[in-house]
Design a protein around this motif. Structure first.
Motif, PDB file in Angstrom:
ATOM      1  N   MET A   1       0.842  -1.198   0.000  1.00 51.09           N
ATOM      2  CA  MET A   1       0.000   0.000   0.000  1.00 51.09           C
ATOM      3  C   MET A   1       0.875   1.245   0.000  1.00 51.09           C
ATOM      4  O   MET A   1       1.853   1.330   0.737  1.00 51.09           O
ATOM      5  N   GLY A   2       0.555   2.200  -0.860  1.00 47.29           N
ATOM      6  CA  GLY A   2       1.350   3.407  -0.961  1.00 47.29           C
ATOM      7  C   GLY A   2       1.179   4.315   0.245  1.00 47.29           C
ATOM      8  O   GLY A   2       0.173   4.274   0.950  1.00 47.29           O
ATOM      9  N   ARG A   3       2.186   5.150   0.465  1.00 45.99           N
ATOM     10  CA  ARG A   3       2.165   6.078   1.584  1.00 45.99           C
ATOM     11  C   ARG A   3       2.156   7.502   1.048  1.00 45.99           C
ATOM     12  O   ARG A   3       2.500   7.761  -0.105  1.00 45.99           O
ATOM     13  N   ARG A   4       1.773   8.418   1.915  1.00 42.44           N
ATOM     14  CA  ARG A   4       1.864   9.838   1.606  1.00 42.44           C
ATOM     15  C   ARG A   4       3.087  10.369   2.355  1.00 42.44           C
ATOM     16  O   ARG A   4       3.092  10.444   3.591  1.00 42.44           O
ATOM     17  N   ILE A   5       4.112  10.710   1.585  1.00 44.21           N
ATOM     18  CA  ILE A   5       5.423  11.016   2.155  1.00 44.21           C
ATOM     19  C   ILE A   5       5.770  12.482   1.919  1.00 44.21           C
ATOM     20  O   ILE A   5       5.631  12.994   0.808  1.00 44.21           O
ATOM     21  N   LEU A   6       6.230  13.133   2.972  1.00 41.06           N
ATOM     22  CA  LEU A   6       6.783  14.479   2.861  1.00 41.06           C
ATOM     23  C   LEU A   6       8.285  14.391   3.073  1.00 41.06           C
ATOM     24  O   LEU A   6       8.744  13.883   4.103  1.00 41.06           O
ATOM     25  N   ILE A   7       9.046  14.883   2.094  1.00 40.28           N
ATOM     26  CA  ILE A   7      10.507  14.908   2.183  1.00 40.28           C
ATOM     27  C   ILE A   7      10.961  16.352   2.353  1.00 40.28           C
ATOM     28  O   ILE A   7      10.628  17.217   1.534  1.00 40.28           O
ATOM     29  N   LEU A   8      11.691  16.611   3.413  1.00 42.39           N
ATOM     30  CA  LEU A   8      12.317  17.917   3.602  1.00 42.39           C
ATOM     31  C   LEU A   8      13.670  17.855   2.906  1.00 42.39           C
ATOM     32  O   LEU A   8      14.561  17.112   3.326  1.00 42.39           O
ATOM     33  N   GLY A   9      13.808  18.614   1.815  1.00 45.97           N
ATOM     34  CA  GLY A   9      14.966  18.439   0.948  1.00 45.97           C
ATOM     35  C   GLY A   9      15.943  19.593   0.951  1.00 45.97           C
ATOM     36  O   GLY A   9      16.103  20.304   1.934  1.00 45.97           O
ATOM     37  N   GLY A  10      16.607  19.746  -0.198  1.00 45.58           N
ATOM     38  CA  GLY A  10      17.641  20.757  -0.337  1.00 45.58           C
ATOM     39  C   GLY A  10      19.023  20.162  -0.516  1.00 45.58           C
ATOM     40  O   GLY A  10      20.007  20.888  -0.629  1.00 45.58           O
ATOM     41  N   THR A  11      19.121  18.831  -0.542  1.00 36.54           N
ATOM     42  CA  THR A  11      20.395  18.146  -0.742  1.00 36.54           C
ATOM     43  C   THR A  11      20.298  17.245  -1.969  1.00 36.54           C
ATOM     44  O   THR A  11      19.202  16.917  -2.437  1.00 36.54           O
ATOM     45  N   SER A  12      21.457  16.823  -2.467  1.00 36.64           N
ATOM     46  CA  SER A  12      21.457  15.892  -3.601  1.00 36.64           C
ATOM     47  C   SER A  12      20.842  14.559  -3.199  1.00 36.64           C
ATOM     48  O   SER A  12      20.203  13.882  -4.013  1.00 36.64           O
ATOM     49  N   GLU A  13      21.005  14.183  -1.929  1.00 40.64           N
ATOM     50  CA  GLU A  13      20.414  12.931  -1.443  1.00 40.64           C
ATOM     51  C   GLU A  13      18.891  12.984  -1.507  1.00 40.64           C
ATOM     52  O   GLU A  13      18.238  11.987  -1.832  1.00 40.64           O
ATOM     53  N   ALA A  14      18.326  14.142  -1.203  1.00 40.66           N
ATOM     54  CA  ALA A  14      16.869  14.292  -1.279  1.00 40.66           C
ATOM     55  C   ALA A  14      16.394  14.115  -2.714  1.00 40.66           C
ATOM     56  O   ALA A  14      15.380  13.454  -2.975  1.00 40.66           O
ATOM     57  N   ARG A  15      17.125  14.699  -3.649  1.00 36.08           N
ATOM     58  CA  ARG A  15      16.751  14.572  -5.064  1.00 36.08           C
ATOM     59  C   ARG A  15      16.821  13.115  -5.521  1.00 36.08           C
ATOM     60  O   ARG A  15      15.924  12.625  -6.217  1.00 36.08           O
ATOM     61  N   GLU A  16      17.862  12.410  -5.106  1.00 35.13           N
ATOM     62  CA  GLU A  16      17.997  10.999  -5.477  1.00 35.13           C
ATOM     63  C   GLU A  16      16.896  10.156  -4.848  1.00 35.13           C
ATOM     64  O   GLU A  16      16.389   9.210  -5.465  1.00 35.13           O
ATOM     65  N   LEU A  17      16.515  10.506  -3.620  1.00 39.88           N
ATOM     66  CA  LEU A  17      15.444   9.776  -2.946  1.00 39.88           C
ATOM     67  C   LEU A  17      14.117   9.983  -3.668  1.00 39.88           C
ATOM     68  O   LEU A  17      13.353   9.030  -3.876  1.00 39.88           O
ATOM     69  N   VAL A  18      13.837  11.221  -4.048  1.00 44.25           N
ATOM     70  CA  VAL A  18      12.605  11.508  -4.792  1.00 44.25           C
ATOM     71  C   VAL A  18      12.566  10.684  -6.072  1.00 44.25           C
ATOM     72  O   VAL A  18      11.550  10.053  -6.391  1.00 44.25           O
ATOM     73  N   LYS A  19      13.667  10.666  -6.797  1.00 42.11           N
ATOM     74  CA  LYS A  19      13.715   9.903  -8.050  1.00 42.11           C
ATOM     75  C   LYS A  19      13.477   8.419  -7.789  1.00 42.11           C
ATOM     76  O   LYS A  19      12.713   7.761  -8.511  1.00 42.11           O
ATOM     77  N   GLY A  20      14.124   7.879  -6.745  1.00 36.68           N
ATOM     78  CA  GLY A  20      13.955   6.468  -6.432  1.00 36.68           C
ATOM     79  C   GLY A  20      12.517   6.117  -6.087  1.00 36.68           C
ATOM     80  O   GLY A  20      11.989   5.090  -6.530  1.00 36.68           O
ATOM     81  N   LEU A  21      11.867   6.979  -5.319  1.00 39.58           N
ATOM     82  CA  LEU A  21      10.475   6.734  -4.938  1.00 39.58           C
ATOM     83  C   LEU A  21       9.537   6.836  -6.133  1.00 39.58           C
ATOM     84  O   LEU A  21       8.613   6.028  -6.294  1.00 39.58           O
ATOM     85  N   LEU A  22       9.775   7.826  -6.991  1.00 36.88           N
ATOM     86  CA  LEU A  22       8.907   7.994  -8.156  1.00 36.88           C
ATOM     87  C   LEU A  22       9.096   6.863  -9.158  1.00 36.88           C
ATOM     88  O   LEU A  22       8.140   6.432  -9.803  1.00 36.88           O
ATOM     89  N   ASP A  23      10.328   6.380  -9.288  1.00 38.32           N
ATOM     90  CA  ASP A  23      10.581   5.261 -10.205  1.00 38.32           C
ATOM     91  C   ASP A  23       9.826   4.012  -9.760  1.00 38.32           C
ATOM     92  O   ASP A  23       9.378   3.216 -10.588  1.00 38.32           O
ATOM     93  N   GLU A  24       9.679   3.837  -8.445  1.00 42.12           N
ATOM     94  CA  GLU A  24       8.919   2.695  -7.939  1.00 42.12           C
ATOM     95  C   GLU A  24       7.423   2.889  -8.148  1.00 42.12           C
ATOM     96  O   GLU A  24       6.678   1.921  -8.320  1.00 42.12           O
ATOM     97  N   GLY A  25       6.975   4.145  -8.108  1.00 39.01           N
ATOM     98  CA  GLY A  25       5.579   4.457  -8.386  1.00 39.01           C
ATOM     99  C   GLY A  25       4.594   3.992  -7.336  1.00 39.01           C
ATOM    100  O   GLY A  25       3.405   3.823  -7.627  1.00 39.01           O
ATOM    101  N   LEU A  26       5.055   3.811  -6.105  1.00 43.26           N
ATOM    102  CA  LEU A  26       4.183   3.272  -5.063  1.00 43.26           C
ATOM    103  C   LEU A  26       3.625   4.336  -4.129  1.00 43.26           C
ATOM    104  O   LEU A  26       2.633   4.101  -3.440  1.00 43.26           O
TER     105      LEU A  26
END
Length: 256
Positions: free
Chosen positions: A1-26
């Motif tokens: 089941m998908g979650r509603r996730i808030l990421i506090l970003g501003g780093t390259s790690e945050a950008r990579e995490l966003v990409k990883g989560l979106l690629d999974e599409g969950l």
């Protein structure tokens, strides 16, 4: 089941995490970037992810108004997981996030890049904070100050030294004093670039924060190569929570 996730970003790690989560599409993902930088920031971020399906991503710009405002946002948007992927020195944001997540009784974790470690035989002076770092600088040093313009004030008292303040954001060195000069630039792309800067400016001491970023380490390696003093400011103590030090481990955890 998908979650509603808030990421506090501003780093390259945050950008990579966003990409990883979106690629999974969950999951439905909201990325929050601090600072009112306008729509240009959103466009730049989306451009970097142009090969990724962004239909489940929302980007918001600006602060929340402390833990109260963040708590209200978490409740209004039905967020069930808050991920702190901010800079290791963004202590107030991390404190606010931890407090808000506890109030709302939702999950809270941090994606944190590992800190740099001192090398044997190299000059590495560890300072507990900015004020301590100012006292650790050798008398009469020519200093590359790589702490960000908002952290430069404690060094004004060292009138015996000359400071080259390097910052991504613009700064007015008149605000700091006649012994400050300014360089608006990103960290060097290579160790050789950093060596060239240190030699051209006749730098004898580097003062920096332990951000742990790969590209930012070039200046440390360059200073070591030239035998310069390195004053390293320790990371602040952040709220106790589950910490992930790389992208794969947090993505695997989210799949579980």
């Amino acid at each position: 089941m998908g979650r509603r996730i808030l990421i506090l970003g501003g780093t390259s790690e945050a950008r990579e995490l966003v990409k990883g989560l979106l690629d999974e599409g969950l999951h439905d993902v909201t990325l929050s970037l601090a600072g009112a930088l306008g729509d240009g920031t959103k466009a730049s971020f989306r451009d970097r992810l142009k090969k990724t399906d962004l239909s489940r991503l929302y980007i918001r710009i600006g602060g929340f108004g402390g833990p109260d405002g963040l708590s209200a946002y978490l409740q209004a948007e039905a967020i069930d997981l808050l991920i702190d992927a901010t800079h290791p020195y963004a202590a107030q944001i991390s404190q606010n996030a931890h407090q808000a997540a506890n109030r709302c009784q939702i999950g809270f974790v941090r994606l944190e890049r590992p800190a740099w470690e001192p090398l044997a035989g190299k000059c590495w002076i560890e300072a507990k904070d900015l004020n301590d770092a100012a006292t650790c600088i050798p008398q009469g040093a020519r200093v590359l100050l790589a702490v960000g313009r908002q952290s430069a004030k404690p060094f004004q008292a060292r009138t015996d030294c000359h400071f080259l303040l390097r910052s991504i954001a613009p700064a007015n060195v008149v605000d700091f004093g006649g012994n400050f000069s300014f360089c608006q630039a990103m960290p060097g792309k290579t160790i050789e670039e950093e060596i060239q800067l240190l030699q051209e400016k006749e730098i004898s001491c580097l003062v920096t924060k332990n951000s742990g970023a790969k590209r930012s380490y070039h200046k440390i390696a360059a200073a070591h190569e030239l035998g310069l003093d390195v004053v390293m400011i320790k990371r602040p103590i952040l709220p106790d929570c589950r910490i992930f030090n790389n992208l794969d481990t947090i993505l695997d955890w989210l799949k579980g």
